[in-house]
Scaffold this active site. Structure first.
Site, PDB file in Angstrom:
ATOM      1  N   GLY A  13       2.675   3.774   1.407  1.00  0.00           N
ATOM      2  CA  GLY A  13       3.278   3.959   2.718  1.00  0.00           C
ATOM      3  C   GLY A  13       3.720   5.503   2.833  1.00  0.00           C
ATOM      4  N   ARG A  14       3.846   6.092   1.646  1.00  0.00           N
ATOM      5  CA  ARG A  14       4.429   7.379   1.689  1.00  0.00           C
ATOM      6  C   ARG A  14       3.616   8.095   0.503  1.00  0.00           C
ATOM      7  NH1 ARG A  14      10.414   7.676  -0.641  1.00  0.00           N
ATOM      8  NH2 ARG A  14      10.331   6.059  -2.113  1.00  0.00           N
TER       9      ARG A  14
ATOM     10  N   ASP B 110       9.224   6.120   7.394  1.00  0.00           N
ATOM     11  CA  ASP B 110       8.878   7.443   7.733  1.00  0.00           C
ATOM     12  C   ASP B 110       7.929   8.403   6.866  1.00  0.00           C
ATOM     13  OD1 ASP B 110      10.321   8.240   5.608  1.00  0.00           O
ATOM     14  OD2 ASP B 110      12.106   9.406   6.540  1.00  0.00           O
ATOM     15  N   GLY B 111       7.509   7.681   5.779  1.00  0.00           N
ATOM     16  CA  GLY B 111       6.445   8.420   4.816  1.00  0.00           C
ATOM     17  C   GLY B 111       6.871   9.537   4.076  1.00  0.00           C
TER      18      GLY B 111
ATOM     19  N   GLY C  20       0.834  -1.230  -0.156  1.00  0.00           N
ATOM     20  CA  GLY C  20       0.063   0.011  -0.023  1.00  0.00           C
ATOM     21  C   GLY C  20       0.818   1.172  -0.020  1.00  0.00           C
TER      22      GLY C  20
ATOM     23  N   ARG D  22      -2.219  -1.318 -10.080  1.00  0.00           N
ATOM     24  CA  ARG D  22      -0.836  -2.162 -10.466  1.00  0.00           C
ATOM     25  C   ARG D  22      -1.299  -3.633 -10.240  1.00  0.00           C
ATOM     26  NH1 ARG D  22       2.463   1.389  -6.776  1.00  0.00           N
ATOM     27  NH2 ARG D  22       1.284   2.986  -6.462  1.00  0.00           N
TER      28      ARG D  22
ATOM     29  N   ASP E 218       4.281  -4.584  -7.377  1.00  0.00           N
ATOM     30  CA  ASP E 218       3.565  -3.335  -6.899  1.00  0.00           C
ATOM     31  C   ASP E 218       4.211  -2.252  -7.798  1.00  0.00           C
ATOM     32  OD1 ASP E 218       6.120  -4.305  -5.342  1.00  0.00           O
ATOM     33  OD2 ASP E 218       6.073  -2.423  -4.591  1.00  0.00           O
ATOM     34  N   ASN E 219       5.281  -2.512  -8.639  1.00  0.00           N
ATOM     35  CA  ASN E 219       5.654  -1.479  -9.544  1.00  0.00           C
ATOM     36  C   ASN E 219       5.383  -1.797 -10.808  1.00  0.00           C
ATOM     37  OD1 ASN E 219       6.904  -0.028  -7.322  1.00  0.00           O
ATOM     38  ND2 ASN E 219       8.724  -0.705  -7.521  1.00  0.00           N
TER      39      ASN E 219
ATOM     40  N   ASP F  56       7.598   4.604 -10.928  1.00  0.00           N
ATOM     41  CA  ASP F  56       8.623   4.319  -9.656  1.00  0.00           C
ATOM     42  C   ASP F  56       9.960   4.284 -10.357  1.00  0.00           C
ATOM     43  OD1 ASP F  56       6.785   4.719  -7.525  1.00  0.00           O
ATOM     44  OD2 ASP F  56       6.869   2.522  -7.264  1.00  0.00           O
TER      45      ASP F  56
HETATM   46  P1  AMP Z   1       8.696   1.521  -3.542  1.00  0.00           P
HETATM   47  O1  AMP Z   1       9.950   0.485  -3.434  1.00  0.00           O
HETATM   48  O2  AMP Z   1       9.297   3.050  -3.343  1.00  0.00           O
HETATM   49  O3  AMP Z   1       7.948   1.172  -4.627  1.00  0.00           O
HETATM   50  O4  AMP Z   1       8.002   1.039  -2.278  1.00  0.00           O
HETATM   51  C1  AMP Z   1       7.935  -0.229  -1.775  1.00  0.00           C
HETATM   52  C2  AMP Z   1       6.701   0.118  -0.661  1.00  0.00           C
HETATM   53  O5  AMP Z   1       7.481   0.540   0.485  1.00  0.00           O
HETATM   54  C3  AMP Z   1       5.487   0.852  -1.026  1.00  0.00           C
HETATM   55  O6  AMP Z   1       4.246   0.217  -0.230  1.00  0.00           O
HETATM   56  C4  AMP Z   1       5.751   1.960  -0.188  1.00  0.00           C
HETATM   57  O7  AMP Z   1       4.835   2.626  -0.076  1.00  0.00           O
HETATM   58  C5  AMP Z   1       6.713   1.704   1.026  1.00  0.00           C
HETATM   59  N1  AMP Z   1       7.678   2.724   1.179  1.00  0.00           N
HETATM   60  C6  AMP Z   1       8.736   3.090   0.600  1.00  0.00           C
HETATM   61  N2  AMP Z   1       9.532   3.881   1.246  1.00  0.00           N
HETATM   62  C7  AMP Z   1       8.737   4.371   2.212  1.00  0.00           C
HETATM   63  C8  AMP Z   1       8.870   5.207   3.469  1.00  0.00           C
HETATM   64  N3  AMP Z   1       9.880   6.183   3.621  1.00  0.00           N
HETATM   65  N4  AMP Z   1       8.056   5.184   4.104  1.00  0.00           N
HETATM   66  C9  AMP Z   1       7.040   4.495   4.238  1.00  0.00           C
HETATM   67  N5  AMP Z   1       6.834   3.725   3.249  1.00  0.00           N
HETATM   68  C10 AMP Z   1       7.819   3.324   2.311  1.00  0.00           C
HETATM   69 MG    MG Z   2       6.355   1.505  -5.697  1.00  0.00          MG
END
Ligand code: AMP
Ligand code: MG
Length: 520
Positions: free
Chosen positions: A97-98, A130-131, A95, A188, A257-258, A267
């Site tokens: 997360g940020r 940290d979002g 989901g 996705r 998810d990407n 992404d």
């Molecule tokens: P990503 O690799 O950026 O596609 O992220 C993979 C998952 O990790 C997704 O669910 C993002 O929302 C979560 N995520 C990545 N970085 C952060 C962050 N700094 N804080 C919270 N969730 C994160």
């Molecule tokens: Mg992603």
């Protein structure tokens, strides 16, 4: 403010939030976090116009809007739920997360587009994170998205990047930022996996109906709609990855998810551009085994599509049907995934023929095989002598007119014999001559060279140029290198400014040590 004045101010966007309305269950309404000192660093004015948005004229107001401090009227910020296979392992709950979906707008061409934040604070899906997002990686998303877009690759794009005035802690303190991202949708493969993993058949059916209405309206009401969607996504992803391969683009983190349902690239955390042609090239620090190496991308895509097939399967088989009918459904889903190879090969060859200046010979299997072999042998030559992927293709333009000096120099610089490509070039000239009716006139050669210069880009987002631009922007608050690179990336077939170095490979030491990071 006087209410009459407030009412007169034009709305930022005319939101129409179909996802929140129809699939609100697949997410959580959630506000962006307030940030201390919003400041706009990048605005994509062309995209603002394309989306019919009204950016406040006042810079502080615009920054407050695009950093999440003021939610625009009509937006319904929502953290989307999704699952995902990450490096092969399944996470049933990822989901946003940020990130937050702000809502949707219909652009001036009538296309529905998502507006979403990235880096807008913690959500119920943040887990340990940290979002937040750092300025460098968000500016990188802007550069890569604009580059791919200019190169004709379907992609999500940055509408804006706002610095937040916060410090984000990664391995070191970094300036924080919020990216506003535009996408055909944020659906996705992992969205379908999320619902399928919960065993919620009715919700899965609704997700399918929503997705078809949005991306494949001709399939709405079709008897085998789930299979139809799978086939459509297979086609789109095969075409997308073929474009990446022809460009030398390495996504770096092709988790499910990407991978979008729309077929847009999304992404760009650990992505990179190939320099010396090498199927094994991998730059991501977390991809230790090369799962998402350059040459493995078609395999990774097909693997992801098999996960989509599994997620859609409950809608393809009728639990009450006889075993034979169920078997047929599984076979059809498997066949749809297996069809990736043919779609990919066809898309790759289409692109390669364009890059070689050759005419299409659709339906002629022998001609297809011969041209595919010609292209494969070219790439093998580039690989053997560690020739820069982008320049190797680019210098074919001059070679088309018989001027092989630039190409020969490229091989010599790589330590090879100037004559290394000679035999292959002879084959290519003969093949071109066949397209030109047996012999290529000087006019035909010139026309081919001209065509090749519009197909094989001169300026791609070379890793060292991107890093230099981001370093200046984040460490010295100097946005001039970013702006200059962006301008060049938007005109990839033009000569870049002299001395910019945008059309030259990085020093070998740079590429050998180059490493990109995820979770940025
Ligand atoms: P990503 O690799 O950026 O596609 O992220 C993979 C998952 O990790 C997704 O669910 C993002 O929302 C979560 N995520 C990545 N970085 C952060 C962050 N700094 N804080 C919270 N969730 C994160
Ligand atoms: Mg992603």
């Amino acid at each position: 403010m006087d209410p009459a004045v407030a009412a007169a101010a034009p709305a930022f966007a005319r939101f129409d939030n179909s996802y929140a309305r129809e699939l609100g269950a697949l997410g959580v309404r959630w506000p962006p976090a307030a940030v201390p000192a919003p400041r706009l660093v990048f605005v994509n004015h062309a995209l603002v116009a394309e989306l019919g948005l009204q950016l406040p004229a006042d810079a502080a107001e615009a920054a407050a809007l695009l950093a999440g401090n003021r939610v625009p009227a009509g937006a319904e910020p929502l953290a989307q739920a999704y699952a995902g296979h990450q490096f092969g392992g399944f996470s049933p709950q990822l989901g946003d997360g940020r990130a937050l979906l702000l809502g949707e707008v219909v652009d001036v061409a009538g296309r529905r587009r998502d507006l979403a934040f990235k880096g807008s604070g913690r959500t119920p899906y943040s887990r340990g994170g940290d979002g937040k997002a750092a300025l460098g990686p968000m500016l990188r998303e802007a550069l890569i998205g604009e580059s791919l877009h200019a190169l004709g690759v379907p992609t999500t794009r940055a509408l804006a990047v706002a610095a937040t005035g916060e410090t984000v802690w990664r391995e070191q303190p970094l300036p924080g930022a919020v990216l506003t991202r535009v996408a055909a949708s944020h659906l996705r493969v992992g969205t379908f996996e999320f619902v399928a993993a919960q065993g919620e058949r009715e919700l899965l059916r609704r997700l399918l109906a929503y997705t078809l209405a949005r991306h494949d309206p001709e399939l709405v009401g079709a008897p085998e709609a789930a299979l139809g969607l799978l086939q459509a996504v297979v086609r789109r992803q095969a075409a997308l990855v073929a474009q990446w391969m022809n460009l030398g683009f390495i996504h770096g983190v092709m988790n499910t998810d990407n991978m979008t349902i729309s077929g847009e690239a999304i992404d760009f955390g650990p992505c990179a551009m190939l320099e010396a042609h090498d199927p094994a090239a991998v730059f991501s620090s977390i991809d230790r085994r090369g799962r998402y190496a350059y040459g493995n991308q078609p395999v990774a895509a097909r693997w992801n599509l098999a996960r989509l097939a599994e997620a859609l399967l409950p809608l393809m088989i009728d639990a009450d049907a006889a075993a034979a009918a169920q078997r047929r459904a599984v076979d059809a889903a498997s066949a749809a995934v297996a069809a990736f190879d043919g779609h990919y090969r066809a898309a790759l060859l289409r692109g390669q023929r364009a890059k070689l200046g050759l005419r299409e010979a659709a339906g002629d299997a022998a001609a297809d095989a011969a041209d595919a072999a010609l292209a494969a042998d070219w790439l093998a030559l580039l690989q053997r002598h560690r020739i820069d992927h982008t320049l190797g293709w680019l210098h074919l333009a001059a070679a088309a007119t018989g001027d092989e000096a630039a190409l020969a120099a490229l091989f010599v610089q790589a330590g090879a014999d100037a004559a290394a490509p000679a035999a292959w070039l002879q084959r290519w000239h003969a093949r071109c001559a066949a397209d030109d009716g047996g012999a290529s006139s000087p006019a035909a050669r010139a026309a081919r060279a001209q065509r090749l210069r519009t197909v094989n880009p001169r300026v791609v987002a070379r890793n060292h140029c991107v890093e230099q631009a981001l370093q200046a922007a984040t460490q010295d608050a100097d946005l001039r290198p970013f702006d200059a690179l962006l301008a060049a990336l938007r005109r990839p077939c033009d000569m870049p400014p002299p001395d910019s170095g945008y059309d030259r490979p990085a020093p070998a030491e740079f590429t050998a040590a180059y490493c990109t990071y995820c979770g940025t």
